[in-house]
Design a protein around this motif. Structure first.
Motif, mmCIF file in Angstrom:
data_model
loop_
_atom_site.group_PDB
_atom_site.id
_atom_site.type_symbol
_atom_site.label_atom_id
_atom_site.label_comp_id
_atom_site.label_asym_id
_atom_site.label_seq_id
_atom_site.Cartn_x
_atom_site.Cartn_y
_atom_site.Cartn_z
ATOM 1 N N TRP A 155 0.851 -1.192 0.000
ATOM 2 C CA TRP A 155 0.000 0.000 0.000
ATOM 3 C C TRP A 155 0.892 1.249 0.000
ATOM 4 O O TRP A 155 1.197 1.814 1.055
ATOM 5 N N ARG A 190 -9.415 -4.012 0.982
ATOM 6 C CA ARG A 190 -8.160 -4.758 1.077
ATOM 7 C C ARG A 190 -7.775 -4.960 2.540
ATOM 8 O O ARG A 190 -8.030 -4.107 3.391
ATOM 9 N N GLU A 226 -1.745 -10.105 1.532
ATOM 10 C CA GLU A 226 -2.758 -9.125 1.166
ATOM 11 C C GLU A 226 -3.943 -9.863 0.550
ATOM 12 O O GLU A 226 -3.764 -10.728 -0.317
ATOM 13 N N TYR A 235 0.425 6.271 7.908
ATOM 14 C CA TYR A 235 -0.770 6.613 7.131
ATOM 15 C C TYR A 235 -1.644 7.653 7.821
ATOM 16 O O TYR A 235 -2.693 8.026 7.270
ATOM 17 N N ASN A 245 -9.678 -0.318 4.128
ATOM 18 C CA ASN A 245 -8.485 -1.136 4.339
ATOM 19 C C ASN A 245 -8.438 -1.594 5.792
ATOM 20 O O ASN A 245 -8.889 -0.880 6.692
ATOM 21 N N LEU A 260 -2.524 5.604 1.068
ATOM 22 C CA LEU A 260 -3.943 5.365 1.383
ATOM 23 C C LEU A 260 -4.673 6.702 1.468
ATOM 24 O O LEU A 260 -5.441 6.943 2.391
#
Length: 273
Positions: free
Chosen positions: A32, A127, A211, A53, A98, A35
């Protein structure tokens, strides 16, 4: 069995924990890269890996299981941590885009129920990344990190578990090729260990990263047709004793209005006057 949250926070403040946060965090970033405007939930003790993130995601929530305990997260900012039952998350369906599960599946007493809850709160096509100890690796056999206290998985085992919970595996990765150690000299060479390990012994990495994507529709295999034996009921005339057959003389006789009287042998017929 969950490790106490205070012990986990203390571990990630140590040099070994900071090294692990950098190495594993880099592998998560490879899945990732960003995000931006996404809603992220961390389950277990995922705070150290969610921190990058914070500035780009629309929302970050650290859901910490009650058996583990909860601490304020992030430090020095507005608290985004909450205490939850991992099998009954207090969020609406399709609430997140996510999910990052660290120290969760391997520590949970019911990982199947946990993953089904993650499936529920993820939006369609959402995800998830699961980080857990590798059964073949050395870190699953050492208690110097929280990854040594949970249940290790092989790649086939975690993929089968995700498939049973309606997740489609998108990719897998490995991390932590350094032997379990607290030696500062070896910790300084951790990046070199990662580069060499990726090429020479990827199957023996300390951690597995998987993932997966939320799968909405899943086909059910059709098996062979089974024949089921059924019984047809037999009706018994009123007044007949159950289980007894009629006498031979009466077999086949049917009562009707035009039936002639039967005369016994040796009897004299009588006439009406």
């Amino acid at each position: 069995m969950y490790l106490d949250v205070v012990h986990q926070r203390t571990f990630y403040d140590l040099p070994l924990g900071r090294m692990m946060r950098v190495l594993v965090g880099a592998r998560i970033r490879s899945f990732w890269p960003e995000l931006r405007d996404r809603r992220l939930i961390g389950i277990g003790y995922a705070g150290p890996y969610m921190r990058p993130y914070l500035d780009e995601a629309e929302r970050c929530v650290a859901a910490m299981p009650a058996a583990q305990g909860v601490v304020a997260w992030p430090r020095g900012g507005r608290n985004s941590a909450t205490l939850v039952d991992e099998t009954e998350l207090p969020f609406f369906d399709n609430s997140f885009d996510n999910a990052l599960v660290v120290h969760g599946v391997d520590h949970s007493g019911d990982p199947d129920a946990m993953l089904r809850e993650v499936w529920r709160v993820l939006a369609p096509g959402g995800r998830m990344i699961v980080v857990l100890p590798n059964r073949r690796g050395l870190w699953a056999r050492s208690e110097i990190s929280p990854f040594g206290y949970g249940r290790p998985f092989s790649r086939g085992q975690i993929e089968a578990l995700l498939r049973s919970c309606q997740f489609n595996t998108l990719g897998t990765g490995e991390a932590l090729f350094l032997p379990p150690t607290k030696s500062r000299m070896l910790l300084r060479s951790a990046r070199a260990w990662e580069r060499v390990g990726q090429r020479l012994w990827p199957a023996f990495a300390g951690l597995l990263l998987v993932e997966a994507e939320k799968q909405i529709y899943r086909g059910t295999p059709v098996g062979k047709t089974r024949l089921i034996r059924s019984f047809r009921p037999t009706f018994i005339p009123d007044g007949a004793a159950t289980g007894l057959s009629p006498p031979p003389a009466a077999a086949g006789l049917t009562a009707s209005a035009g039936t002639m009287p039967v005369r016994r042998s040796g009897s004299t017929p009588t006439r009406a006057p």
